[in-house]
Design an enzyme around this catalytic site. Structure first.
Site, PDB file in Angstrom:
ATOM      1  CB  SER A   1      -0.926   0.002   1.219  1.00 37.02           C
ATOM      2  OG  SER A   1      -1.998   0.906   0.990  1.00 37.02           O
TER       3      SER A   1
ATOM      4  CB  CYS B   1      -5.148  10.023  29.212  1.00 37.91           C
ATOM      5  SG  CYS B   1      -6.624  10.951  29.628  1.00 37.91           S
TER       6      CYS B   1
ATOM      7  CD  GLU C   1      -8.019  -7.009  -4.808  1.00 35.52           C
ATOM      8  OE1 GLU C   1      -7.542  -6.713  -3.700  1.00 35.52           O
ATOM      9  OE2 GLU C   1      -8.058  -8.161  -5.231  1.00 35.52           O
ATOM     10  N   PRO C   2      -8.157  -0.935  -6.009  1.00 39.46           N
ATOM     11  CG  PRO C   2      -8.776   0.859  -7.354  1.00 39.46           C
ATOM     12  CD  PRO C   2      -8.762  -0.646  -7.297  1.00 39.46           C
TER      13      PRO C   2
ATOM     14  NE  ARG D   1      -2.461   4.278   0.900  1.00 40.82           N
ATOM     15  CZ  ARG D   1      -2.508   4.410   2.229  1.00 40.82           C
ATOM     16  NH1 ARG D   1      -2.792   5.565   2.757  1.00 40.82           N
ATOM     17  NH2 ARG D   1      -2.241   3.385   3.021  1.00 40.82           N
TER      18      ARG D   1
HETATM   19  C1  LIG Z   1      -6.234  -7.635  -0.666  1.00 42.89           C
HETATM   20  C2  LIG Z   1      -6.188  -6.148  -0.664  1.00 42.89           C
HETATM   21  N1  LIG Z   1      -6.653  -5.499  -1.743  1.00 42.89           N
HETATM   22  C3  LIG Z   1      -6.665  -4.143  -1.807  1.00 42.89           C
HETATM   23  C4  LIG Z   1      -6.213  -3.387  -0.753  1.00 42.89           C
HETATM   24  C5  LIG Z   1      -6.247  -1.889  -0.874  1.00 42.89           C
HETATM   25  O1  LIG Z   1      -4.968  -1.429  -0.970  1.00 42.89           O
HETATM   26  P1  LIG Z   1      -4.672   0.112  -1.238  1.00 42.89           P
HETATM   27  O2  LIG Z   1      -5.436   0.887  -0.259  1.00 42.89           O
HETATM   28  O3  LIG Z   1      -3.206   0.207  -1.100  1.00 42.89           O
HETATM   29  O4  LIG Z   1      -5.102   0.398  -2.648  1.00 42.89           O
HETATM   30  C6  LIG Z   1      -5.684  -4.011   0.391  1.00 42.89           C
HETATM   31  C7  LIG Z   1      -5.170  -3.226   1.510  1.00 42.89           C
HETATM   32  O5  LIG Z   1      -4.823  -3.709   2.556  1.00 42.89           O
HETATM   33  C8  LIG Z   1      -5.672  -5.438   0.437  1.00 42.89           C
HETATM   34  O6  LIG Z   1      -5.221  -6.091   1.511  1.00 42.89           O
END
Ligand SMILES: Cc1ncc(COP(=O)(O)O)c(C=O)c1O
Length: 396
Positions: free
Chosen positions: A196, A335, A268-269, A271
């Site tokens: 990531s 705290c 699979e984005p 972020r």
């Molecule tokens: C299997 C899988 N796919 C996609 C993501 C999303 O990754 P990113 O936020 O880096 O795009 C993650 C993040 O942990 C993941 O574990």
């Protein structure tokens, strides 16, 4: 229905809309943190993937499962979701009955596999070990419509989080798993996650070489290749190329796969889609010399600061501030002495109790990682129409 799903569904009311964070502050005078959602920014990021990525874009729900995020992505055209738990599958399926969920966690409970298959019609699963494959095969009837993807471990230096130290298998083991998937009557795929906040688009080319290596040695036909997430957000300490150059790198790497490039392509984005979609207004509750105590911090929305990310910030312009700037130590509200931003933050020298600071880049892993430690749980939301522009930053 689980409590998490119920809570999320209860939050689906439309958000009040303001032109700017200044308008939010002037209307609400908030002494609690407020997330400013920017649907137009979420829409823009989604369109980039949908228009440029030559395959299916699966949003990684873990990154930000808030209904306003999911709905903005859906409205922009995202229909496929990378889900890691039954709760995420239930949430997405309840909100969007027409959507498609993929169960992309390499370790799943038997009951979750069964319910995902039977109740929610999930047909894609990930494995990185023979025992997980056996588990799935004992729970789901074999069918070529069920696709089991083998997750490859790929390590790249220039990522903030290496996600292959916990999950993923070698090319050698992948060959065994693919053969077993085929033998048991399922369809097969390959996937990886470069890590990531990937700082180098070349990571996808390098990872694709491992895919190529497996393909050259297996007779098993591949239904899909999934290049995972990793597409970076914009942080103060990570000046990165635009997302387009990352997508271009995937496209070029896919071409090198030759015939296997004809398998369906997934990404699979998390972020990359969500980061710019939220900022957070926080308030200064006390100033002690060059220390500020805010109403959100490490145990709230700023968990990722601990692992090295520096979110851009600006002062909410509620009054005239001094042009002189100084560096402050910034503490969160709990705290615990650990509740402090690792780096000092540059702000106007005359900042005082009651002023507000807006942090950008909150859409990714901000609210998703918050806790209710000490009773502080940021949970107020508004929509804001302007663009986030950081104070004096290169991101501005
Ligand atoms: C299997 C899988 N796919 C996609 C993501 C999303 O990754 P990113 O936020 O880096 O795009 C993650 C993040 O942990 C993941 O574990």
């Amino acid at each position: 229905m689980s409590k998490a799903v119920q809570d999320a569904l209860n939050q689906t009311a439309e958000l009040p809309v303001y032109a700017t964070p200044e308008d939010v502050v002037s209307a609400l005078d908030p002494d609690y943190p407020i997330y400013c959602v920017r649907p137009h920014a979420i829409h823009r990021a989604a369109r980039l993937f949908l228009d440029k990525f030559p395959g299916e874009t699966l949003y990684a729900v873990k990154c930000n499962p808030a209904p306003h995020m999911l709905k903005a992505l859906y409205q922009a055209g995202i229909r496929h979701f990378d889900t890691a738990s039954l709760a995420e599958i239930a949430l997405v399926s309840q909100l969007f009955p027409e959507s498609v969920c993929y169960f992309m966690h390499p370790v799943k409970a038997r009951a979750a596999i069964a319910e995902a298959h039977e109740r929610y019609g999930v047909r894609h699963h990930v494995v990185d070990h023979l025992h997980e494959l056996q588990k799935i095969a004992e729970v789901i009837p074999a069918h070529r419509d069920v696709v089991i993807l083998v997750r490859l471990a790929v390590h790249h230096q220039q990522v903030v989080y290496d996600l292959s130290s916990k999950f993923g298998t070698s090319a050698e083991e992948a060959l065994v798993l693919l053969a077993e998937i085929q033998r048991r009557g399922f369809s097969a795929g390959l996937c990886f996650h470069v890590g990531s906040q990937c700082l180098d688009p070349d990571a996808y080319r390098v990872a694709m070489q491992t895919v190529r290596e497996v393909l050259d040695r297996t007779p098993v036909p591949l239904r899909c290749v999934d290049v995972g997430g990793g597409f970076p957000g914009r942080y103060l300490n990570h000046p990165v190329d635009g997302l387009s150059s990352y997508i271009d790198a995937v496209v070029a790497a896919t071409r090198e796969l030759g015939e296997a490039g004809e398998s369906q392509l997934f990404c699979e984005p998390g972020r990359g889609l969500a980061e710019g979609g939220e900022s957070l207004i926080t308030q200064v509750q006390l100033r002690k010399d060059s220390a500020l105590y805010l109403n959100d911090g490490i145990y709230g929305s700023m968990n990722e600061e601990q692992t090295g990310l520096r979110r851009p910030h600006r002062v909410v312009a509620t009054r005239k501030f001094s042009a002189e700037r100084t560096r402050f130590t910034v503490y969160g509200p709990t705290c615990d002495s650990l509740d402090v931003l690792p780096d000092s933050v540059e702000l106007p020298e005359d900042l005082r109790e009651g002023d507000w600071i807006e942090f950008g880049g909150m859409g990714a892993y901000g609210l998703a990682c918050r806790t209710a430690f000490n009773g502080f749980f940021p949970n107020a939301f508004v929509a804001v129409e302007n663009e986030f522009v950081a104070d004096g930053s290169p991101l501005g």
